[in-house]
Design an enzyme around this catalytic site. Sequence first.
Site, PDB file in Angstrom:
ATOM      1  N   HIS A 276       0.831  -1.208   0.000  1.00  0.00           N
ATOM      2  CA  HIS A 276       0.000   0.000   0.000  1.00  0.00           C
ATOM      3  C   HIS A 276       0.867   1.261   0.000  1.00  0.00           C
ATOM      4  CE1 HIS A 276      -3.138  -2.774   1.198  1.00  0.00           C
ATOM      5  NE2 HIS A 276      -2.683  -2.910   2.408  1.00  0.00           N
ATOM      6  N   ASP A 327      -4.797  -9.284   0.261  1.00  0.00           N
ATOM      7  CA  ASP A 327      -4.871  -8.523   1.506  1.00  0.00           C
ATOM      8  C   ASP A 327      -6.004  -8.953   2.440  1.00  0.00           C
ATOM      9  OD1 ASP A 327      -4.392  -6.647   3.432  1.00  0.00           O
ATOM     10  OD2 ASP A 327      -4.869  -4.892   2.224  1.00  0.00           O
TER      11      ASP A 327
HETATM   12 ZN    ZN Z   1      -2.340  -5.777   4.984  1.00  0.00          ZN
END
Ligand code: ZN
Length: 458
Positions: A276, A327
């Site tokens: 991210h 994720d």
């Molecule tokens: Zn994560």
Amino acid sequence: MSQPAAAASTAFHIGQALLPGGWARDVRLAVAGGMITQVQADCPARAGDERIAIALPGIPNLHSHAFQRGMAGLAEVNGQSADSFWTWREVMYRFLARLTPQDMLAIAAMAYVEMLETGFTRVGEFHYLHHDPDGAPYANPAEMAVALAAAAGETGIALTLLPVFYAHAGFGGQAPGAGQRRFITTPDGFARLREAAGRALGDLPDAVLGLAPHSLRAVTPDHLATLGAMAGEGPVHIHIAEQTREVEDCLAWSGQRPVEWLLDHAPVDARWCLVHATHMTEAETRALAATGAVAGLCPITEANLGDGLFPAQAFIAAGGRWGVGSDSNVLIDAAEELRWLEYGQRLAARGRNLFAAGPGGHTGAALLDGALAGGAQALGGQAALAVGAPADFVTLAADHPALACRQGAALADGWLFAAGRMGVDGVWRRGRRLVTAGRHHARGAVEARYRKALARLI
Ligand SMILES: [Zn+2]
């Protein structure tokens, strides 16, 4: 539950295959002991060869929190205050509060079955749920890692285990909250936990052990230096700049943004994966690309959590490497991750074919090339139909209408943009077939156990 007993074929003959140099025809793969020993293109089939129409390497899933599959969809209810990543995190903390190692095994095996069914053959498990519900270490400090290794063993997915070091609730060493007590360790406790996690990987084929400082929120600069030394040559993953509040908090703490701070204070190189790296300035984007580290992108989760958009075009123009991860596992689908990676950029830039490599380049092919190379690098594995790599591959359903009359790179476009997961026919690991007609051989038993675990947890 055991892995399917299908005997590994010694050779496969593939009508069209994605090789490191591009799509090739009439490819013959010889496999011994699960590893590819010979690759020949334009080669006629021989008697006894397993015949396959279309094959490409298994996709690495570089970022997963397997247990979160059990709460998929439960955070889609409008809460009291404005919903955000932070309110989602509260739902997640409540879900994990009672989770046992048996639950972890049940949920992770379900998630890994779904990953394999959509074409992921290796998973990077960013693993921070270490302790019992009171926050005390289990008798074996890596009890939860044992459960993850068992889930990988049962389902056949290759595992890169990334035990997470987590010490603080926020920048500047803030004391952890009650919801975080199952994650917290000291550096010494973490070293013991990681050693035990390494033993848990035992003889799991192709397993890799790395480590992960959770985020700049959760570790101090001293911790980061200790962990960097502990990692050796193994992968180092970190959550870096997922939320704008995280960027603001980092600025307030250090005067620098998260990526800027990390690149200034840690020896970030090709071992690293920054998960991210969503919020970067142009200078951070170029600087990260220059390190050779992989940007870990999780388009479905990042959309689900309202994170923001990664500056993909600038990063790729600067030579940056990237891969994809599922994720939060709110939805597990390799093709959909890649499709949304491109679609997010299209919506923001109001353009098309943004990942394609120049005029005439196929977007699907570029997405696959990027995810295979970056994912393999980030997870310390291999993702190529090449001599010396494990025989891990995905076969596409040649009879799917979206693949009709397609050749070469157009098959990648057809799979990712027009067929999706229905385009996956078989998945093979170490030359053994785990998925047939889109269904994992162990799905029935894994799903039954998963339902029992969920009935207790929800
Ligand atoms: Zn994560």
